[in-house]
Design a protein around this motif. Sequence first.
Motif, PDB file in Angstrom:
ATOM      1  N   ALA A 116       0.854  -1.196   0.000  1.00 30.82           N
ATOM      2  CA  ALA A 116       0.000   0.000   0.000  1.00 30.82           C
ATOM      3  C   ALA A 116       0.884   1.238   0.000  1.00 30.82           C
ATOM      4  N   PRO A 117       0.443   2.317  -0.635  1.00 33.38           N
ATOM      5  CA  PRO A 117       1.271   3.523  -0.666  1.00 33.38           C
ATOM      6  C   PRO A 117       1.228   4.267   0.660  1.00 33.38           C
ATOM      7  N   ALA A 118       2.330   4.922   0.964  1.00 33.37           N
ATOM      8  CA  ALA A 118       2.390   5.864   2.080  1.00 33.37           C
ATOM      9  C   ALA A 118       2.643   7.248   1.490  1.00 33.37           C
ATOM     10  N   PHE A 119       2.296   8.278   2.230  1.00 27.66           N
ATOM     11  CA  PHE A 119       2.430   9.637   1.711  1.00 27.66           C
ATOM     12  C   PHE A 119       3.276  10.459   2.669  1.00 27.66           C
ATOM     13  N   TRP A 120       4.320  11.081   2.108  1.00 20.81           N
ATOM     14  CA  TRP A 120       5.261  11.870   2.890  1.00 20.81           C
ATOM     15  C   TRP A 120       5.119  13.333   2.516  1.00 20.81           C
ATOM     16  N   LEU A 121       5.402  14.189   3.474  1.00 20.03           N
ATOM     17  CA  LEU A 121       5.373  15.627   3.230  1.00 20.03           C
ATOM     18  C   LEU A 121       6.596  16.040   2.422  1.00 20.03           C
ATOM     19  N   GLY A 125       5.396  19.275  -3.005  1.00 21.00           N
ATOM     20  CA  GLY A 125       4.223  18.486  -3.331  1.00 21.00           C
ATOM     21  C   GLY A 125       3.978  17.415  -2.288  1.00 21.00           C
ATOM     22  N   VAL A 126       3.430  16.299  -2.749  1.00 19.68           N
ATOM     23  CA  VAL A 126       3.154  15.143  -1.893  1.00 19.68           C
ATOM     24  C   VAL A 126       3.915  13.960  -2.474  1.00 19.68           C
ATOM     25  N   LEU A 127       4.686  13.284  -1.637  1.00 23.79           N
ATOM     26  CA  LEU A 127       5.489  12.165  -2.105  1.00 23.79           C
ATOM     27  C   LEU A 127       4.748  10.862  -1.830  1.00 23.79           C
ATOM     28  N   GLU A 128       4.433  10.117  -2.887  1.00 21.16           N
ATOM     29  CA  GLU A 128       3.787   8.815  -2.768  1.00 21.16           C
ATOM     30  C   GLU A 128       4.873   7.741  -2.742  1.00 21.16           C
ATOM     31  N   VAL A 129       4.941   6.990  -1.637  1.00 16.09           N
ATOM     32  CA  VAL A 129       6.069   6.087  -1.394  1.00 16.09           C
ATOM     33  C   VAL A 129       5.588   4.646  -1.300  1.00 16.09           C
ATOM     34  N   VAL A 130       6.319   3.762  -1.959  1.00 14.59           N
ATOM     35  CA  VAL A 130       6.093   2.323  -1.879  1.00 14.59           C
ATOM     36  C   VAL A 130       7.261   1.710  -1.121  1.00 14.59           C
ATOM     37  N   SER A 131       6.987   0.949  -0.054  1.00 18.02           N
ATOM     38  CA  SER A 131       8.031   0.303   0.746  1.00 18.02           C
ATOM     39  C   SER A 131       7.850  -1.207   0.690  1.00 18.02           C
ATOM     40  N   VAL A 132       8.951  -1.914   0.415  1.00 18.76           N
ATOM     41  CA  VAL A 132       8.924  -3.371   0.355  1.00 18.76           C
ATOM     42  C   VAL A 132      10.067  -3.920   1.203  1.00 18.76           C
ATOM     43  N   PRO A 133       9.889  -5.107   1.803  1.00 18.06           N
ATOM     44  CA  PRO A 133      10.975  -5.699   2.595  1.00 18.06           C
ATOM     45  C   PRO A 133      12.057  -6.297   1.700  1.00 18.06           C
ATOM     46  N   VAL A 134      13.277  -6.285   2.205  1.00 12.73           N
ATOM     47  CA  VAL A 134      14.401  -6.939   1.527  1.00 12.73           C
ATOM     48  C   VAL A 134      14.808  -8.125   2.390  1.00 12.73           C
ATOM     49  N   THR A 135      14.655  -9.324   1.841  1.00 17.79           N
ATOM     50  CA  THR A 135      14.917 -10.542   2.617  1.00 17.79           C
ATOM     51  C   THR A 135      15.974 -11.397   1.933  1.00 17.79           C
ATOM     52  N   LEU A 136      16.606 -12.258   2.730  1.00 11.45           N
ATOM     53  CA  LEU A 136      17.636 -13.176   2.233  1.00 11.45           C
ATOM     54  C   LEU A 136      17.237 -14.596   2.606  1.00 11.45           C
ATOM     55  N   ILE A 149      10.615   3.484  -2.519  1.00 18.24           N
ATOM     56  CA  ILE A 149      10.725   4.275  -3.746  1.00 18.24           C
ATOM     57  C   ILE A 149       9.563   5.269  -3.765  1.00 18.24           C
ATOM     58  N   GLY A 150       9.886   6.533  -4.012  1.00 19.42           N
ATOM     59  CA  GLY A 150       8.865   7.577  -3.967  1.00 19.42           C
ATOM     60  C   GLY A 150       8.690   8.306  -5.288  1.00 19.42           C
ATOM     61  N   THR A 151       7.442   8.666  -5.575  1.00 20.05           N
ATOM     62  CA  THR A 151       7.089   9.472  -6.748  1.00 20.05           C
ATOM     63  C   THR A 151       6.471  10.770  -6.258  1.00 20.05           C
ATOM     64  N   LEU A 152       7.009  11.888  -6.687  1.00 23.55           N
ATOM     65  CA  LEU A 152       6.563  13.186  -6.194  1.00 23.55           C
ATOM     66  C   LEU A 152       5.373  13.688  -7.000  1.00 23.55           C
ATOM     67  N   LEU A 153       4.262  13.938  -6.300  1.00 25.63           N
ATOM     68  CA  LEU A 153       3.087  14.551  -6.919  1.00 25.63           C
ATOM     69  C   LEU A 153       3.237  16.061  -6.779  1.00 25.63           C
ATOM     70  N   ASP A 154       3.881  16.679  -7.763  1.00 22.17           N
ATOM     71  CA  ASP A 154       4.179  18.103  -7.723  1.00 22.17           C
ATOM     72  C   ASP A 154       3.518  18.807  -8.899  1.00 22.17           C
ATOM     73  N   GLN A 214     -10.706  14.077  -4.228  1.00 22.16           N
ATOM     74  CA  GLN A 214     -10.515  12.625  -4.338  1.00 22.16           C
ATOM     75  C   GLN A 214      -9.403  12.203  -3.378  1.00 22.16           C
ATOM     76  N   PRO A 215      -9.719  11.434  -2.328  1.00 23.44           N
ATOM     77  CA  PRO A 215      -8.683  11.009  -1.381  1.00 23.44           C
ATOM     78  C   PRO A 215      -7.608  10.175  -2.077  1.00 23.44           C
ATOM     79  N   LEU A 216      -6.352  10.430  -1.712  1.00 22.78           N
ATOM     80  CA  LEU A 216      -5.257   9.637  -2.260  1.00 22.78           C
ATOM     81  C   LEU A 216      -4.994   8.386  -1.422  1.00 22.78           C
ATOM     82  N   GLY A 217      -5.362   8.452  -0.146  1.00 22.55           N
ATOM     83  CA  GLY A 217      -5.169   7.329   0.750  1.00 22.55           C
ATOM     84  C   GLY A 217      -6.486   6.874   1.351  1.00 22.55           C
TER      85      GLY A 217
END
Length: 270
Positions: A116-121, A125-136, A149-154, A214-217
């Motif tokens: 699910a996306p998270a949103f950072w200040l 703009g608003v940064l839409e961030v995707v976080s995934v675990p790194v496992t071995l 990884i974040g995509t800036l909504l600017d 339109q809510p982003l989250g």
Amino acid sequence: VYFVSAQLTSQTEAELQHDLTEAASLVSDQRQTQFENVARTARLIADLPKFKATLDLADIPTLEPIAADYRQQAGADLLMVTGRRGEQLVLVGEPLSRPVGRAADVLSVALAPGVAPAFWLNPRGVLEVVSVPVTLGLERPELLGTLSIGTLLDDRRAAQFKALSGADIAFAMGGVVRASTLGPESRIALAALLDAPSPAHIVIGGEEYVAMTQPLGPGHSAVDPTAIILRSRSERLRTLDAIQATLAGIALGATLLAIVVSYGVARTIT
């Protein structure tokens, strides 16, 4: 003429509402596609043996150039790597971006079921961030950290959405409009729409707009990340006014012609 004018006005208002809803759907679909592409890219990077080996060492000088290279290849605005306990190791891209809450919360977001996306200040703009675990490992995977990884909504991204949907776009978070295709001077006025029911009417720079939020989250309050979609009502009314003026001219011409013909017929009969 009056009947046609009234029908045109009603039809214009209905089309304006339909176009606004359609533009909101296009923006939502485009954002969903963008999110899925970023999530797919994040998972691919997190599975790379080179990235896993470097993260396992937790050597920041070695990890920084690799993270910067992956960010550039992914076309992302931000790439952040955290360690096993959620501590930030590397952040490249938008240095002024920050997560809402503690940085360690990124780890809990990455480990949650699904992606699910998270949103950072961000100041731009608003940064839409995707976080995934790194496992071995496969049987008993060991958590090495997380990749975000974040995509800036600017303003630039809003302009891309406008080119796609034909509607003006604004992005807000924390009760503040942070990016807009209508310019920085419109942000204070647009912030009033965050508490208003949709659709709403607003006047900006002498132009009247019909707007929809339109809510982003998952949240729906005024402080949650929100997209505002606007269609110009004044532009539609200008076209309608031109048609109505033409109809009025036709009516006046027809009336004058009828008077002249009637006078000629009456004079001839007399």
